[in-house]
Design a protein around this motif. Sequence first.
Motif, PDB file in Angstrom:
ATOM      1  N   TRP A 162       4.542 -11.391  -6.390  1.00 55.16           N
ATOM      2  CA  TRP A 162       4.728 -10.271  -5.468  1.00 55.16           C
ATOM      3  C   TRP A 162       4.438 -10.772  -4.054  1.00 55.16           C
ATOM      4  N   ASP A 163       4.905 -10.000  -3.062  1.00 49.94           N
ATOM      5  CA  ASP A 163       4.604 -10.372  -1.689  1.00 49.94           C
ATOM      6  C   ASP A 163       4.119  -9.158  -0.910  1.00 49.94           C
ATOM      7  N   ALA A 164       3.752  -9.373   0.344  1.00 53.14           N
ATOM      8  CA  ALA A 164       3.143  -8.316   1.151  1.00 53.14           C
ATOM      9  C   ALA A 164       4.085  -7.150   1.403  1.00 53.14           C
ATOM     10  N   LEU A 199       2.832 -14.210  -3.244  1.00 51.82           N
ATOM     11  CA  LEU A 199       3.684 -15.199  -2.604  1.00 51.82           C
ATOM     12  C   LEU A 199       3.841 -14.844  -1.127  1.00 51.82           C
ATOM     13  N   THR A 200       4.143 -15.830  -0.307  1.00 55.11           N
ATOM     14  CA  THR A 200       4.412 -15.547   1.094  1.00 55.11           C
ATOM     15  C   THR A 200       5.624 -14.636   1.217  1.00 55.11           C
ATOM     16  N   THR A 201       6.629 -14.886   0.399  1.00 51.61           N
ATOM     17  CA  THR A 201       7.817 -14.041   0.307  1.00 51.61           C
ATOM     18  C   THR A 201       8.524 -14.390  -0.995  1.00 51.61           C
ATOM     19  N   PRO A 210      12.008  -2.946  -2.991  1.00 50.38           N
ATOM     20  CA  PRO A 210      10.545  -3.037  -2.930  1.00 50.38           C
ATOM     21  C   PRO A 210       9.870  -1.903  -3.672  1.00 50.38           C
ATOM     22  N   LEU A 211       8.687  -2.187  -4.198  1.00 51.78           N
ATOM     23  CA  LEU A 211       7.873  -1.169  -4.836  1.00 51.78           C
ATOM     24  C   LEU A 211       7.052  -0.446  -3.766  1.00 51.78           C
ATOM     25  N   ASP A 212       6.368   0.622  -4.181  1.00 46.48           N
ATOM     26  CA  ASP A 212       5.563   1.376  -3.220  1.00 46.48           C
ATOM     27  C   ASP A 212       4.180   0.761  -3.010  1.00 46.48           C
ATOM     28  N   ARG A 213       3.624   0.184  -4.066  1.00 44.01           N
ATOM     29  CA  ARG A 213       2.321  -0.472  -3.923  1.00 44.01           C
ATOM     30  C   ARG A 213       2.125  -1.458  -5.053  1.00 44.01           C
ATOM     31  N   PRO A 221      -3.964  -4.549  -3.036  1.00 37.96           N
ATOM     32  CA  PRO A 221      -3.763  -5.409  -1.870  1.00 37.96           C
ATOM     33  C   PRO A 221      -2.423  -5.228  -1.171  1.00 37.96           C
ATOM     34  N   GLY A 222      -1.502  -4.507  -1.795  1.00 35.06           N
ATOM     35  CA  GLY A 222      -0.181  -4.330  -1.212  1.00 35.06           C
ATOM     36  C   GLY A 222       0.267  -2.892  -1.259  1.00 35.06           C
TER      37      GLY A 222
END
Length: 228
Positions: A162-164, A199-201, A210-213, A221-222
């Motif tokens: 996953w990423d930010a 991951l960085t991306t 994208p997911l919501d969280r 964390p995201g």
Amino acid sequence: MSGQGAYASPPCMAAEVDPTYFDPLGTDVQQAHDVARWRRAERARLASLREGLGQTGRAQVSSSICGHLGTVLAARVTLRETVLAGYWPIRGEPDLRPILSDLHAAGVCIALPVVETTAAPFVFRRWMPGMRMLRGHWNIPVPPPEAEVLTPDIALAPCLGWDAGCYRLGWGGGYYDRTLAALSPRPVTIGIALAAARLTTIYPQPHDIPLDRIVTETGVPGERKDPS
């Protein structure tokens, strides 16, 4: 990625990506194949990372994730009669069955994803603890055909990486992206992952949603700033 903007392309014999899943009208074909090769390498690395936790480590991670997920879900005004789509754990994925059983007992309608048509969105069928299960796609246990079809209000998605931006790296079949693209209204989506799998991306492609969280064993964390 290099300074010229080219993606690294390490060879790998990990899980295959459907070559027809990339949109040639939306993405440069060579770039898409470079990203696919990079993702195959990352899948192999992240699967090994998860495997390296061992049975005890995975159990500890699963327990911690269940605790944090419970906190996230409790923040909702009401959960009773909410339809929550979970998943049946495979390949060392965090095991959420304990919290799914607790939520069922609290009046939440639990569903599990079922592949009824290859390369099509999931069908979600009602699951209850102790019910008879069948072997479905990839030999994953699924509810029987007579189980009620439900539309989720909340959907949990296991993540290899996953990423930010809350983009998810899965096994490459594309089922979650196809499903989220087809659902209207879209459910609240929560990725379940290891903290170390960040991951960085993932180098998002046009089909990636994208997911919501993200919920990991360390917390949340995201989170997307503007979840749909």
